[in-house]
Write an enzyme that holds these catalytic residues in place. Sequence first.
Site, short mmCIF file in Angstrom:
data_model
loop_
_atom_site.label_atom_id
_atom_site.label_comp_id
_atom_site.label_asym_id
_atom_site.label_seq_id
_atom_site.Cartn_x
_atom_site.Cartn_y
_atom_site.Cartn_z
N ASN A 13 0.87 -1.18 0.00
CA ASN A 13 0.00 0.00 0.00
C ASN A 13 0.91 1.23 0.00
OD1 ASN A 13 -1.84 2.04 0.43
ND2 ASN A 13 -2.33 1.46 2.54
N TRP A 14 1.03 1.84 -1.16
CA TRP A 14 1.97 2.97 -1.30
C TRP A 14 1.41 4.24 -0.65
CZ3 TRP A 14 4.30 2.87 -6.98
CH2 TRP A 14 5.02 1.68 -7.14
N LYS A 15 0.15 4.22 -0.25
CA LYS A 15 -0.51 5.40 0.33
C LYS A 15 -0.30 6.63 -0.58
CE LYS A 15 0.20 3.35 4.84
NZ LYS A 15 0.02 3.48 6.25
N HIS A 99 -9.63 1.06 4.69
CA HIS A 99 -8.34 1.24 5.39
C HIS A 99 -8.57 2.16 6.59
CE1 HIS A 99 -4.23 2.42 6.27
NE2 HIS A 99 -3.85 1.34 5.61
N GLU A 101 -6.94 4.54 7.73
CA GLU A 101 -6.72 5.97 7.47
C GLU A 101 -7.94 6.59 6.80
OE1 GLU A 101 -2.97 5.44 5.46
OE2 GLU A 101 -2.05 4.89 7.37
N GLU A 171 -5.73 -5.35 10.34
CA GLU A 171 -4.75 -4.30 10.58
C GLU A 171 -5.05 -3.59 11.90
OE1 GLU A 171 -2.69 -3.02 6.80
OE2 GLU A 171 -4.46 -1.78 6.93
N GLY A 177 1.98 2.00 10.69
CA GLY A 177 2.92 3.11 10.54
C GLY A 177 3.60 3.52 11.85
N SER A 217 2.96 -2.50 10.27
CA SER A 217 4.42 -2.52 10.45
C SER A 217 5.04 -3.87 10.13
CB SER A 217 4.79 -2.06 11.87
OG SER A 217 4.36 -0.71 12.07
N GLY A 238 2.57 -1.22 4.26
CA GLY A 238 2.69 0.21 3.95
C GLY A 238 4.14 0.60 3.75
N GLY A 239 4.75 1.11 4.81
CA GLY A 239 6.11 1.66 4.73
C GLY A 239 7.11 0.78 4.01
C1 PEP Z 1 -0.97 -0.09 5.80
O1 PEP Z 1 -0.91 1.00 5.28
O2 PEP Z 1 -1.93 -0.82 5.56
C2 PEP Z 1 0.09 -0.51 6.71
C3 PEP Z 1 -0.01 -1.68 7.29
O3 PEP Z 1 1.13 0.38 6.92
P1 PEP Z 1 2.52 0.06 7.65
O4 PEP Z 1 3.03 -1.23 7.06
O5 PEP Z 1 3.39 1.21 7.31
O6 PEP Z 1 2.24 -0.09 9.09
#
Ligand code: PEP
Length: 255
Positions: A13-15, A99, A101, A171, A177, A217, A238-239
Site C-alpha cells: 500500500n503505497w498510500k 483502510h 486511514e 490491521e 505506521g 508494520s 505500507g512503509g
Molecule cells: C498499511 O498501510 O496498511 C500498513 C499496514 O502500513 P505500515 O506497514 O506502514 O504499518
Amino acid sequence: MSSRRRRNVIAGNWKMNMTPSAAKELITDIYAKVKGKKGCDVVVCVPYVDIPTVAQAVKGTIIKVGAQNVHFAPKGAYTGEISAEMLKECGVQYVIVGHSERRQYFGETDETVNLRAKAALEAGLTVIVCVGELLSERESGITSEVVSRQTKLALQGVSEEQLKNVIIAYEPVWAIGTGKTATNEEADEVCGIIRSVVAAKYGKQAGKQMIIQYGGSMNAKNAAGLLSMDNIDGGLIGGASLKAEDFAVIVEAAQ
Ligand code: PEP
C-alpha cells in the site's frame, strides 16, 4: 487447514507516496527483485495517478495493480471520486476498502465500506477489506467484538460467489505506521476470529478458504514469523512496500 493450503497475497500500500516518475522507478526496481517468485500473489496498491504508469510497467508480469479506494456509484456527481469501471479500464484488479486511514481521516463507516466493497465486487475487482481495532479498544478487551462487527458489516449482502474475490486484512490500528507490530500469536488469534466470523456466515469451507492478511508494520525482519502462522495468508504492507529491497524480502518470505 494450514495457511500452506491457501495462497499468500503480498500487497503493498503505497498510500500518498510516489509521483508517476518515482512510481516508474520503484516498480521497475520491485519487478527486478521479485520476478520469478511465483509462490505468492504480488499486488501494489498505488495512488490513482500512478495507475497507468504502473499498469504498463507490470503488464505480463506476476505483479498486479491495486487501487486504494473506490466509490460505490457507477458514475455521477461525486467530485473527487473514482468508480470501479474507471479503475478496471486502467488495468486495476484489486482495491483496498476500509483502510483505517480512510475510516479515521475521511469519515469512512462500516456502511460505506460495505457499499464500496459491493460496487467493486460487482465490477469484478478483488477487494481487500481492512478491519482492525484501535489501541483503546484493544486495551478495553473488545478487539474480538470490533473486528467481528467490522467483518460482518463489510460482508453484508456479499454472495458466496463474490466472497471468492474478497481478502480480509487484519490491521490493528495501533500497529499501522508506528513500528509496533502485533506479536505473531496476537495477529494469528485475531485472524482466526475473523475466519470464524466468515465460517459462521458462509460455512466452514468458506472460512477455511478465506485469505486473511496481516497488516501493521510488517517488514523484512518480522514477515517470516508472521507469515508462518496458520491463520495469516500474506500481508498488507505500507512503509516497507516503498523500499524494493524490503518488499522483495517479504515476497520471498511468502513463497
Ligand atoms: C498499511 O498501510 O496498511 C500498513 C499496514 O502500513 P505500515 O506497514 O506502514 O504499518
